[in-house]
Design an enzyme around this catalytic site. Structure first.
Site, PDB file in Angstrom:
ATOM      1  N   HIS A 204       0.799  -1.237   0.000  1.00  0.00           N
ATOM      2  CA  HIS A 204       0.000   0.000   0.000  1.00  0.00           C
ATOM      3  C   HIS A 204       0.827   1.281   0.000  1.00  0.00           C
ATOM      4  O   HIS A 204       0.288   2.352  -0.175  1.00  0.00           O
ATOM      5  CB  HIS A 204      -0.955   0.030   1.200  1.00  0.00           C
ATOM      6  CG  HIS A 204      -0.296   0.431   2.487  1.00  0.00           C
ATOM      7  ND1 HIS A 204       0.483  -0.424   3.233  1.00  0.00           N
ATOM      8  CD2 HIS A 204      -0.262   1.623   3.132  1.00  0.00           C
ATOM      9  CE1 HIS A 204       0.941   0.207   4.295  1.00  0.00           C
ATOM     10  NE2 HIS A 204       0.509   1.456   4.266  1.00  0.00           N
TER      11      HIS A 204
HETATM   12  C1  UD1 Z   1      -2.438   5.992   5.072  1.00  0.00           C
HETATM   13  C2  UD1 Z   1      -1.176   6.561   5.731  1.00  0.00           C
HETATM   14  C3  UD1 Z   1      -0.125   5.468   5.850  1.00  0.00           C
HETATM   15  C4  UD1 Z   1      -0.675   4.239   6.535  1.00  0.00           C
HETATM   16  C5  UD1 Z   1      -1.931   3.793   5.790  1.00  0.00           C
HETATM   17  C6  UD1 Z   1      -2.534   2.585   6.454  1.00  0.00           C
HETATM   18  C7  UD1 Z   1      -0.695   8.924   5.271  1.00  0.00           C
HETATM   19  C8  UD1 Z   1       0.192   9.863   4.560  1.00  0.00           C
HETATM   20  N1  UD1 Z   1      -0.587   7.630   4.942  1.00  0.00           N
HETATM   21  O1  UD1 Z   1      -2.099   5.639   3.736  1.00  0.00           O
HETATM   22  O2  UD1 Z   1       0.966   5.962   6.604  1.00  0.00           O
HETATM   23  O3  UD1 Z   1       0.302   3.227   6.514  1.00  0.00           O
HETATM   24  O4  UD1 Z   1      -2.872   4.862   5.788  1.00  0.00           O
HETATM   25  O5  UD1 Z   1      -3.590   2.042   5.736  1.00  0.00           O
HETATM   26  O6  UD1 Z   1      -1.438   9.339   6.123  1.00  0.00           O
HETATM   27  N2  UD1 Z   1      -9.320   4.969   0.311  1.00  0.00           N
HETATM   28  C9  UD1 Z   1     -10.506   4.288   0.236  1.00  0.00           C
HETATM   29  N3  UD1 Z   1     -11.180   4.037   1.397  1.00  0.00           N
HETATM   30  C10 UD1 Z   1     -10.723   4.434   2.612  1.00  0.00           C
HETATM   31  C11 UD1 Z   1      -9.519   5.143   2.671  1.00  0.00           C
HETATM   32  C12 UD1 Z   1      -8.817   5.392   1.517  1.00  0.00           C
HETATM   33  O7  UD1 Z   1     -10.967   3.892  -0.824  1.00  0.00           O
HETATM   34  O8  UD1 Z   1     -11.394   4.167   3.626  1.00  0.00           O
HETATM   35  C13 UD1 Z   1      -8.545   5.163  -0.936  1.00  0.00           C
HETATM   36  C14 UD1 Z   1      -8.699   6.480  -1.625  1.00  0.00           C
HETATM   37  O9  UD1 Z   1      -8.600   6.260  -2.991  1.00  0.00           O
HETATM   38  C15 UD1 Z   1      -7.480   7.250  -1.157  1.00  0.00           C
HETATM   39  C16 UD1 Z   1      -6.429   6.163  -1.045  1.00  0.00           C
HETATM   40  O10 UD1 Z   1      -7.151   5.013  -0.619  1.00  0.00           O
HETATM   41  O11 UD1 Z   1      -7.121   8.261  -2.037  1.00  0.00           O
HETATM   42  C17 UD1 Z   1      -5.322   6.445  -0.085  1.00  0.00           C
HETATM   43  O12 UD1 Z   1      -5.826   6.751   1.230  1.00  0.00           O
HETATM   44  P1  UD1 Z   1      -4.995   7.726   2.204  1.00  0.00           P
HETATM   45  O13 UD1 Z   1      -5.692   7.836   3.500  1.00  0.00           O
HETATM   46  O14 UD1 Z   1      -4.654   8.992   1.491  1.00  0.00           O
HETATM   47  O15 UD1 Z   1      -3.604   7.011   2.391  1.00  0.00           O
HETATM   48  P2  UD1 Z   1      -3.219   5.479   2.621  1.00  0.00           P
HETATM   49  O16 UD1 Z   1      -2.532   5.021   1.408  1.00  0.00           O
HETATM   50  O17 UD1 Z   1      -4.369   4.698   3.127  1.00  0.00           O
END
Ligand code: UD1
Length: 354
Positions: A204
């Site tokens: 991820h």
């Molecule tokens: C975040 C943290 C990372 C942690 C990870 C655990 C930051 C910078 N990164 O990364 O350190 O290891 O969480 O999981 O804070 N999305 C969904 N559903 C959700 C949440 C996210 O579909 O419930 C999708 C969206 O497309 C979003 C992408 O996942 O743009 C990334 O989510 P985001 O919270 O930005 O970062 P993570 O990669 O989850």
């Protein structure tokens, strides 16, 4: 003592669970604020339900977005919420955008700030998490460090006076859940491989998902493993691979939905090996005695490299088999992350320094 915990992303709910229980046991006033960084039920609600964490008193519903916009929205909302709550401590967890937003909000309204999992460093300044953790540490009044190495990192940055070694709260919960699930295969695992051996994989990190060429090579390397590879579908991985036209099936690969915590511990415990870019999973693999391969250039948990239990692979190779399926080490594992009582020590430290 009144504590406001600010959480928002999946690993923070896991860390919150033992801390919330320890605060409740000691009779303290604990308010949980959820930023909404993670919002899918499988990324959030299931953790609150399964780990018996009280529902958040405040949910900001911030959702996804570019780092700046997401962090900024949280900061604007938390500024008001924290000023309204006026706790003895604002407690922030780990290294996500929710962590840095809450840290900034706390210092701007002059509230004491404690950082749980302080002092971890990858020394990789391309990682958003590295900036989040360094900046949060330097803003905090109390640094709750999980390991002796984290204490050393903090001392090197002039922060020794504010730091306390408490151990790792994820170890508390991992060991207690392991005792419950050992030997029981989660239904998703059984459906894919029955009783056969398998590799558990998670991907991820932005450095792996957002570079199309690297993502393609990583997925290809997993496809080529000699055992079935159960790949849990983090939303970032699903999103970026779909956009890049990289299929997450074929060869050894089997795609699994995101697992709840107990199923994740059981799946990792029962795996022949793990391949991951998650910090938490490297540590959990070490605790459970599963040989781990980390698809990154470095680790924030170098203790896991001890005796070959974890191995770093900076760039996906053509053949991942020799490293990922190397023999399980016989080197005894030590307890660098504590003995499973960190949450109790976190509460004691908060009381002492309040
Ligand atoms: C975040 C943290 C990372 C942690 C990870 C655990 C930051 C910078 N990164 O990364 O350190 O290891 O969480 O999981 O804070 N999305 C969904 N559903 C959700 C949440 C996210 O579909 O419930 C999708 C969206 O497309 C979003 C992408 O996942 O743009 C990334 O989510 P985001 O919270 O930005 O970062 P993570 O990669 O989850």
């Amino acid at each position: 003592m009144k504590v406001v915990s600010v959480v928002g992303a999946r690993p923070q709910f896991v860390k919150l669970a033992p801390v919330s229980a320890a605060l409740e046991d000691a009779g303290h006033d604990h308010v949980i604020v959820h930023t909404g960084q993670h919002y899918d039920s499988r990324m959030s609600d299931v953790f609150f339900e399964q780990l018996a964490i009280p529902a958040p008193a405040v949910h900001l519903g911030v959702g996804s977005g570019r780092h700046g916009a997401q962090t900024g929205r949280m900061l604007a909302e938390l500024d008001v919420v924290l000023d309204d709550q006026r706790p003895d401590w604002v407690l922030v967890y780990g290294d996500t955008n929710s962590t840095i937003a809450a840290a900034l909000a706390a210092v701007k309204v002059h509230l004491p700030l404690a950082h749980l999992e302080a002092g971890l460093r990858s020394f990789n300044r391309r990682m958003p998490e590295e900036h989040n953790r360094v900046l949060t540490d330097h803003a905090s009044d109390l640094l709750l460090a999980p390991t002796a190495l984290a204490m050393d990192n903090l001392a090197r940055e002039g922060l020794a006076g504010r730091s306390i070694l408490v151990g790792d709260v994820m170890t508390d919960i991992c060991l207690s859940v392991q005792a419950r699930v050992r030997g029981v295969r989660p239904p998703e695992v059984r459906r894919q491989v029955g009783d056969d051996p398998y590799v558990l994989a998670t991907v991820h990190r932005q450095e792996n998902t957002d570079d199309v060429d690297r993502l393609g090579r990583l997925v290809e390397a997993l496809r080529g493993l000699d055992l079935p590879v159960l790949l849990t579908a983090h939303p970032r991985l699903v999103d970026r691979s779909a956009a890049a036209g990289v299929s997450l099936t074929g060869g050894a690969l089997r795609l699994l939905p995101p697992l709840d915590y107990a199923d994740m511990v059981a799946a990792l415990d029962g795996a022949r090996a793990a391949v991951t870019d998650s910090g938490g999973l490297q540590k959990e693999a070490y605790l459970l005695g599963t040989v781990c391969t980390t698809m990154r250039s470095e680790t924030e948990w170098p203790e896991t490299l001890h005796g070959g239990w974890n191995a770093i692979v900076p760039s996906p190779p053509d053949d991942l088999n020799p490293v990922a399926l190397r023999p399980v080490p016989t080197t005894p594992r030590s307890s660098p992350f504590g003995e499973g009582f960190a949450a109790r020590d976190v509460v004691a430290a908060l009381v002492r320094r309040a």
